[in-house]
Design a protein around this motif. Structure first.
Motif, PDB file in Angstrom:
ATOM      1  N   ARG A  42       6.996  -0.759  -5.687  1.00 14.80           N
ATOM      2  CA  ARG A  42       6.344  -0.368  -4.417  1.00 14.80           C
ATOM      3  C   ARG A  42       7.296   0.384  -3.499  1.00 14.80           C
ATOM      4  O   ARG A  42       7.053   0.463  -2.288  1.00 14.80           O
ATOM      5  N   GLU A  62       5.609   6.209  -3.016  1.00 14.82           N
ATOM      6  CA  GLU A  62       4.546   6.748  -2.165  1.00 14.82           C
ATOM      7  C   GLU A  62       4.808   8.236  -1.893  1.00 14.82           C
ATOM      8  O   GLU A  62       3.879   9.046  -1.831  1.00 14.82           O
ATOM      9  N   GLY A  70       2.603   1.764  -3.189  1.00 17.05           N
ATOM     10  CA  GLY A  70       2.994   0.842  -2.122  1.00 17.05           C
ATOM     11  C   GLY A  70       2.184  -0.451  -2.163  1.00 17.05           C
ATOM     12  O   GLY A  70       2.462  -1.382  -1.422  1.00 17.05           O
ATOM     13  N   THR A  71       1.157  -0.508  -3.019  1.00 16.64           N
ATOM     14  CA  THR A  71       0.350  -1.734  -3.159  1.00 16.64           C
ATOM     15  C   THR A  71       0.541  -2.298  -4.575  1.00 16.64           C
ATOM     16  O   THR A  71       1.351  -1.779  -5.346  1.00 16.64           O
TER      17      THR A  71
END
Ligand code: UD1
Length: 428
Positions: free
Chosen positions: A187, A192, A209-210
């Motif tokens: 993450r 991202e 990021g999740t």
């Protein structure tokens, strides 16, 4: 080989403006292989790893120009799929080319990657994920060859959230046919950033990021299957996110010298763990959206156990610098390294400088001393080398850090930045 000669004891003070993240720019440059139109990557640091990546892109047929902080890549033609051994051995990140080249050319050949010797660093998670997308892989101890006529989306559960493997799979899946789900991915903010770059080039990636990244491959939309000669993505202009490890290193440099620093163009929201630990050590830290102010205490304090973990945990890339810092903190501290098994190599140098550190397997026990003294020490890896420079800045007398080619892989003109902040450091 170059070395740093440091006369310790100067308090650092002043401003430093950050550049783009090393770990952001490297996968993004690799991803340009997926594009058939010019890409402009802004805020690129001048690091030896970035130069190596540029050389690799040129060796594959891309045209690359570098103007100040901006790198322009035109990957209209990618006519090579074998990465030269010399460049592969130059850095670990050469492995990022595996997914993009496979998607663009239908095949890729490389030797096992080089890079910092901080652990075994296998690439099995990269390879098993690519196999799930349809790649056939032949591997021996020296050479890896991957081939795929067609890449097809799949659900990939990562056994460990490897940063590089997550990025490699995102890039390959962006060009595949159908949907890919990466479950339990890394993450890190740089992932991202890669997602944003790929999307700006026409990919459909969501969830970085999740706990799950979903990629709708463009393979169905475009006649751009592996080896078709057509690039799956288009071009874009992209600014790389600030380097949170460079930021943390300069904050630690100010902290260890009893100084004061302001970082500009930073991303404090991505540095929660580092900033919290600096506060715990007694530093005053203030942030706004893009700046960080740090004022060091008269004497640093020990901290409760630091354990390196995948993001959002404490970054392994800041472990060495904190270890240096804590050698001068009042009391006893403990650092446990859970990501890489061989990342305490800088401790030898710190002991030579008068530190009190005992390493027991993956844990270092640090008892703060009143002062360090200069010594001749060796940088064994990138962040460990930076940690020795920090110790040298705080030590009494002269410290010579040898083998600084490791440090050049991750810091853009370290000695210039530190001298501007009031240090006495010379490259010889
Ligand atoms: C990236 C960063 C590096 C950082 C590291 C961990 C870049 C260019 N480099 O490295 O600065 O220290 O993340 O935050 O972004 N592993 C396997 N099999 C694999 C892949 C990894 O066992 O296929 C293991 C590694 O040996 C290591 C751990 O997983 O013990 C973490 O590695 P990984 O997250 O892949 O790090 P890198 O992508 O190499």
């Amino acid at each position: 080989m170059d070395s740093y000669h440091i006369t310790g004891g100067e308090k650092l003070a002043g401003d430093h403006r950050l550049k783009g993240a090393k770990n952001g720019v490297l996968p993004i440059l690799a991803a340009t292989v997926l594009t058939g139109e010019p890409c402009e990557i802004c805020s690129c640091p001048s690091l030896s790893d970035v130069h190596t990546m540029v050389e690799i892109l040129r060796s594959l047929g891309c045209s690359v120009t570098w103007d100040e902080d901006n790198i322009r890549v035109d990957a209209k033609t990618v006519d090579q799929w074998e990465i030269p051994e010399r460049l592969m051995k130059g850095m670990r990140s050469s492995v990022f080319l595996m997914g993009p080249l496979l998607a663009r050319c239908g095949q890729v050949a490389m030797t096992q990657p080089g890079g910092c010797a901080i652990g075994d660093r296998p690439i099995d998670i990269h390879l098993s994920g690519l196999r799930m997308l349809g790649a056939e892989i032949e591997e021996d101890p020296h050479r890896i060859v991957c081939r795929a006529r067609r890449l097809t989306g799949a659900t990939i559960r990562m056994e460990f959230p490897s940063v590089g493997a997550t990025e490699n799979l995102m890039m390959a899946a962006a060009a595949a046919c159908g949907e890919t789900h990466i479950i339990h991915p890394a993450r890190e903010p740089e992932i991202e950033d890669l997602q944003n770059f790929l999307n700006a080039c026409g990919a459909q990636v969501a969830g970085a990021g999740t706990g799950e990244i979903v990629i709708c491959g463009v393979g169905d939309r475009r006649a751009a299957g592996p080896g078709s000669g057509t690039a799956p993505l288009s071009g874009c202009v992209h600014r790389v996110i600030p380097d949170r490890i460079e930021a943390g290193t300069y904050l630690a440099a100010a902290a260890i010298t009893g100084g004061e620093i302001r970082l500009l163009d930073s991303a404090p929201s991505q540095m929660a763990q580092t900033l919290a630990r600096l506060k715990e050590a007694g530093c005053r830290v203030k942030v706004d959206k893009t700046s960080i102010w740090l004022t060091a205490p008269r004497r640093l304090r020990s901290v409760r156990e630091i354990k390196t973990l995948p993001y959002p945990g404490f970054p392994t890339d800041m472990q060495s610098q904190f270890l240096s810092l804590l050698t001068l903190a009042e009391g006893e501290s403990k650092i446990t390294e859970t990501i890489f098994e061989n990342r305490f190599k800088h401790v030898d140098g710190l002991l030579r400088m008068g530190a009190d550190v005992a390493v027991d397997g993956r844990t270092a026990h640090i008892t703060g001393v009143a002062g360090l003294h200069g010594a001749r020490v060796q940088a064994e890896d990138l962040r460990g080398g930076a940690a020795l420079v920090l110790a040298g800045l705080a030590a009494e007398g002269e410290t010579v850090v040898e083998n600084i080619c490791h440090i050049d892989r991750g810091y853009d003109k370290l000695e210039v930045v530190l001298n501007d902040l009031g240090a006495k450091i010379e490259r010889i």
